[in-house]
Design a protein around this motif. Structure first.
Motif, PDB file in Angstrom:
ATOM      1  N   PRO A 226       0.832  -1.201   0.000  1.00 41.31           N
ATOM      2  CA  PRO A 226       0.000   0.000   0.000  1.00 41.31           C
ATOM      3  C   PRO A 226       0.873   1.260   0.000  1.00 41.31           C
ATOM      4  N   VAL A 227       0.372   2.328  -0.584  1.00 44.59           N
ATOM      5  CA  VAL A 227       1.130   3.575  -0.704  1.00 44.59           C
ATOM      6  C   VAL A 227       0.408   4.688   0.057  1.00 44.59           C
ATOM      7  N   PHE A 228       1.097   5.221   1.053  1.00 46.01           N
ATOM      8  CA  PHE A 228       0.578   6.320   1.877  1.00 46.01           C
ATOM      9  C   PHE A 228       1.271   7.614   1.459  1.00 46.01           C
ATOM     10  N   ARG A 229       0.678   8.739   1.805  1.00 46.36           N
ATOM     11  CA  ARG A 229       1.369  10.012   1.569  1.00 46.36           C
ATOM     12  C   ARG A 229       0.985  11.016   2.641  1.00 46.36           C
ATOM     13  N   PHE A 230       1.975  11.842   3.015  1.00 45.88           N
ATOM     14  CA  PHE A 230       1.713  12.995   3.868  1.00 45.88           C
ATOM     15  C   PHE A 230       1.917  14.200   2.961  1.00 45.88           C
ATOM     16  N   ALA A 231       0.943  15.137   2.962  1.00 46.10           N
ATOM     17  CA  ALA A 231       0.948  16.191   1.929  1.00 46.10           C
ATOM     18  C   ALA A 231       0.780  17.590   2.516  1.00 46.10           C
ATOM     19  N   PRO A 232       1.763  18.063   3.257  1.00 43.85           N
ATOM     20  CA  PRO A 232       1.624  19.391   3.876  1.00 43.85           C
ATOM     21  C   PRO A 232       1.832  20.535   2.878  1.00 43.85           C
ATOM     22  N   SER A 233       1.281  21.686   3.222  1.00 42.97           N
ATOM     23  CA  SER A 233       1.510  22.901   2.429  1.00 42.97           C
ATOM     24  C   SER A 233       2.522  23.767   3.171  1.00 42.97           C
TER      25      SER A 233
END
Ligand code: GLU
Length: 287
Positions: A4-11
């Motif tokens: 599985p592929v997770f992502r953290f996507a902050p600005s």
């Protein structure tokens, strides 16, 4: 089965706070438990508010929390071509139209028609009639260099996809969980490309999650309703839907969402006051 592929996507439009730490740690914990991959995406399409020092602080803060992410990091500002390609596909389907109104003009249109429906974030649905503007007038304004946003014709888009759902393993603001029926119409004719940028938050997230093969979206509950728009864009372009896990938010003592300017919960401030990464986990309510 691929992992599985997770992502953290902050600005990078401010320094990270405890709420970001919770999101990043949950992504890292869940990726580890599932023997998955963890990606980091920098959502920097807002050139006026994003700054290199905030981006540097993201890398520093995450490393300090003990989180490891895959390289290369995807920076949205380096992928405008991908967003343009997706926009061209929506345009070819006849689902996109330009709107020229300023914020003030939109506010005046809404004021004249109150009560007027709001989207889940509380902003008025697009009240203008750009969709029916004569092609010649539209071309004249574009030729004159008038700035315009590109909007999704929601009714036409929904007519193509029919009903949509997503799998929610966390919960929405009203406790919604399990199979959720998407309600993109609640957002009206959303902006796909802003006047100053060839994308919007919704478009960039949908494109990137697909481009990066993301299978698990773990993010704050404040983005629960946005998922309806993301599902719609995915369905229109034939992309697979990730699974979604919307997590609790950390609120301040007044019950408001943490802001990037609240010093008491800033990651850098907590660290400077001697907190350890383990303390941060506890403060975020983990372990
Ligand atoms: N960049 C967004 C934020 O900082 C998160 C987007 C997402 O996880 O879909 O709130």
């Amino acid at each position: 089965m691929p992992p599985p592929v997770f992502r953290f996507a902050p600005s990078p439009n401010g320094y990270l706070h405890l709420g970001h730490a919770l999101s990043a740690l949950l992504n890292a914990d869940r990726a580890k438990a599932a023997r998955g991959r963890l990606l980091l995406r920098i959502e920097d399409i807002d050139a006026a508010r994003c700054r290199p020092e905030y981006e540097a602080a993201i890398y520093e803060g995450l490393a300090w929390l003990g989180i490891a992410w895959e390289q290369p990091v995807r920076r949205q500002s380096e992928h405008y071509g991908d967003y343009r390609t997706a926009l061209a596909k929506f345009d070819a389907m006849g689902l996109v139209y330009p709107s020229f109104e300023s914020r003030a003009e939109i506010a005046a249109l809404v004021a004249a028609r109150e009560p007027w429906p709001r989207d889940p974030d509380g902003a008025p649905l697009y009240p203008g009639n750009a969709k029916t503007m004569a092609a010649a007038e539209c071309a004249r304004r574009m030729a004159a260099g008038a700035p315009y946003a590109l909007r999704l014709d929601m009714a036409a888009a929904l007519a193509r996809t029919g009903a949509l759902t997503w799998e929610e393993t966390g919960a929405g603001p009203a406790g919604e969980t399990g199979t959720i029926v998407a309600d993109p119409a609640a957002w009206g004719d959303v902006i796909l490309a802003r006047k100053e940028t060839p994308t919007s938050y919704h478009l960039a997230v949908a494109v990137d999650d697909a481009a990066q093969g993301v299978t698990e979206v773990v993010r704050g509950r404040d983005l629960f309703h946005s998922t309806s728009v993301h599902r719609l864009l995915q369905a229109l372009l034939g992309w697979l839907a990730p699974r979604y896990h919307h997590h609790r938010l950390i609120l301040d003592t007044d019950g408001n969402k943490l802001s990037k300017s609240t010093l008491a919960t800033g990651l850098r401030e907590l660290r400077a006051r001697g907190a350890s990464a383990a303390d941060l986990r506890k403060l975020a309510g983990l372990d």
